[in-house]
Design a protein around this motif. Structure first.
Motif, short mmCIF file in Angstrom:
data_model
loop_
_atom_site.label_atom_id
_atom_site.label_comp_id
_atom_site.label_asym_id
_atom_site.label_seq_id
_atom_site.Cartn_x
_atom_site.Cartn_y
_atom_site.Cartn_z
N ALA A 88 32.18 69.95 32.94
CA ALA A 88 31.29 69.38 31.92
C ALA A 88 31.85 68.07 31.36
N LYS A 89 33.17 67.92 31.42
CA LYS A 89 33.82 66.71 30.91
C LYS A 89 34.29 65.80 32.03
N ASN A 90 34.00 66.17 33.27
CA ASN A 90 34.47 65.36 34.41
C ASN A 90 35.97 65.10 34.34
N THR A 91 36.73 66.12 34.02
CA THR A 91 38.16 65.94 33.80
C THR A 91 38.96 67.04 34.49
N VAL A 92 40.07 66.64 35.07
CA VAL A 92 41.03 67.58 35.63
C VAL A 92 42.34 67.42 34.86
N TYR A 93 43.03 68.53 34.68
CA TYR A 93 44.25 68.54 33.88
C TYR A 93 45.42 69.05 34.72
N LEU A 94 46.62 68.65 34.29
CA LEU A 94 47.84 69.21 34.85
C LEU A 94 48.76 69.54 33.68
N GLN A 95 48.86 70.82 33.39
CA GLN A 95 49.78 71.29 32.34
C GLN A 95 51.15 71.49 32.97
N MET A 96 52.13 70.79 32.45
CA MET A 96 53.48 70.83 33.02
C MET A 96 54.43 71.40 31.99
N ASN A 97 55.00 72.56 32.30
CA ASN A 97 55.96 73.23 31.42
C ASN A 97 57.32 73.29 32.08
N SER A 98 58.33 73.58 31.28
CA SER A 98 59.70 73.70 31.79
C SER A 98 60.07 72.51 32.67
N LEU A 99 59.80 71.33 32.17
CA LEU A 99 60.02 70.13 32.97
C LEU A 99 61.50 69.92 33.25
N LYS A 100 61.76 69.37 34.44
CA LYS A 100 63.11 69.10 34.91
C LYS A 100 63.24 67.60 35.18
N PRO A 101 64.46 67.08 35.15
CA PRO A 101 64.64 65.65 35.47
C PRO A 101 64.06 65.28 36.84
N GLU A 102 64.10 66.20 37.78
CA GLU A 102 63.57 65.91 39.12
C GLU A 102 62.04 65.83 39.15
N ASP A 103 61.38 66.16 38.04
CA ASP A 103 59.94 65.97 37.95
C ASP A 103 59.57 64.53 37.58
N LEU A 160 38.90 57.06 38.78
CA LEU A 160 39.77 58.05 38.16
C LEU A 160 40.75 57.35 37.23
N VAL A 161 40.89 57.89 36.02
CA VAL A 161 41.81 57.31 35.05
C VAL A 161 42.70 58.41 34.49
N GLU A 162 44.00 58.29 34.76
CA GLU A 162 44.96 59.27 34.27
C GLU A 162 45.47 58.89 32.88
N SER A 163 45.89 59.89 32.14
CA SER A 163 46.53 59.68 30.84
C SER A 163 47.43 60.87 30.54
N GLY A 164 48.28 60.72 29.54
CA GLY A 164 49.10 61.83 29.09
C GLY A 164 50.55 61.78 29.51
N GLY A 165 50.91 60.78 30.31
CA GLY A 165 52.31 60.66 30.70
C GLY A 165 53.19 60.23 29.53
N GLY A 166 54.49 60.28 29.75
CA GLY A 166 55.42 59.87 28.71
C GLY A 166 56.82 60.32 28.99
N LEU A 167 57.65 60.25 27.96
CA LEU A 167 59.06 60.64 28.03
C LEU A 167 59.23 61.98 27.32
N VAL A 168 59.87 62.91 27.99
CA VAL A 168 60.09 64.23 27.42
C VAL A 168 61.47 64.73 27.83
N GLN A 169 62.06 65.57 27.02
CA GLN A 169 63.36 66.14 27.36
C GLN A 169 63.19 67.29 28.34
N ALA A 170 64.22 67.55 29.09
CA ALA A 170 64.20 68.68 30.01
C ALA A 170 63.87 69.97 29.25
N GLY A 171 63.02 70.78 29.87
CA GLY A 171 62.55 72.00 29.23
C GLY A 171 61.27 71.83 28.44
N GLY A 172 60.87 70.59 28.23
CA GLY A 172 59.66 70.32 27.46
C GLY A 172 58.40 70.39 28.30
N SER A 173 57.29 70.02 27.65
CA SER A 173 55.97 70.12 28.29
C SER A 173 55.18 68.83 28.10
#
Length: 122
Positions: free
Chosen positions: A72-87, A4-17
Motif C-alpha cells: 500500500a505504501k510501495n515500500t520495502v524494509y530491511l530491519q537489521m538487528n545485532s549489527l556487526k562491524p562486518e555489516d 527506488l530511493v533508499e533511506s535509513g542508513g547511518g552510523l551505529v555501534q555493534a549490537g545496535g539496530s
C-alpha cells in the motif's frame, strides 16, 4: 520504469539496530520481487535478502535481519538487528520483474536504488 530511493542508513555501534526503507515509484509495485544487496569497500556487491511470496536471506544475516514490504505504501524494509562491524557497507534496494522465482543474483534484478551507507563501529 521503477525508481527506488533508499533511506535509513547511518552510523551505529555493534549490537545496535537500524531499519532501512526503500520507496518505489509506479503503480505496479506488488508485481515486483524486491531485494536488498550490499557492497563493502573493495568487495563485490552481494545478496542480503529478498521477498516475493516468501522471504530469503543470506546465511550471514539469517536470524538478525528481516525483510518486509508494504504494498500500500510501495515500500520495502530491511530491519537489521545485532549489527556487526562486518555489516558495514552501502546497502542497495533492487526490484525484479517477478515471474514466480525470486532471484539472489545481481543480474536478475531490473532496477536499482542509489544506495545508503551503513557503518557499524566496534
Amino acid at each position: 520504469q521503477v525508481q527506488l530511493v533508499e533511506s535509513g542508513g547511518g552510523l551505529v555501534q555493534a549490537g545496535g539496530s537500524l531499519r532501512l526503507s526503500c520507496a518505489a515509484s509506479g503503480r505496479t509495485f506488488s508485481s515486483y520481487a524486491m531485494g536488498w544487496f550490499r557492497q563493502a569497500p573493495g568487495k563485490d556487491r552481494e545478496f542480503v535478502a529478498a521477498i516475493g511470496y516468501n522471504t530469503y536471506y543470506a546465511d550471514s544475516v539469517k536470524g538478525r535481519f528481516t525483510i518486509s514490504r508494504d504494498n500500500a505504501k510501495n515500500t520495502v524494509y530491511l530491519q537489521m538487528n545485532s549489527l556487526k562491524p562486518e555489516d558495514t557497507a552501502v546497502y542497495y534496494c533492487a526490484a525484479q520483474k517477478w515471474a514466480g522465482r525470486v532471484g539472489k543474483s545481481l543480474s536478475e534484478y531490473d532496477y536499482w536504488g542509489q544506495g545508503t551507507q551503513v557503518t557499524v563501529s566496534s
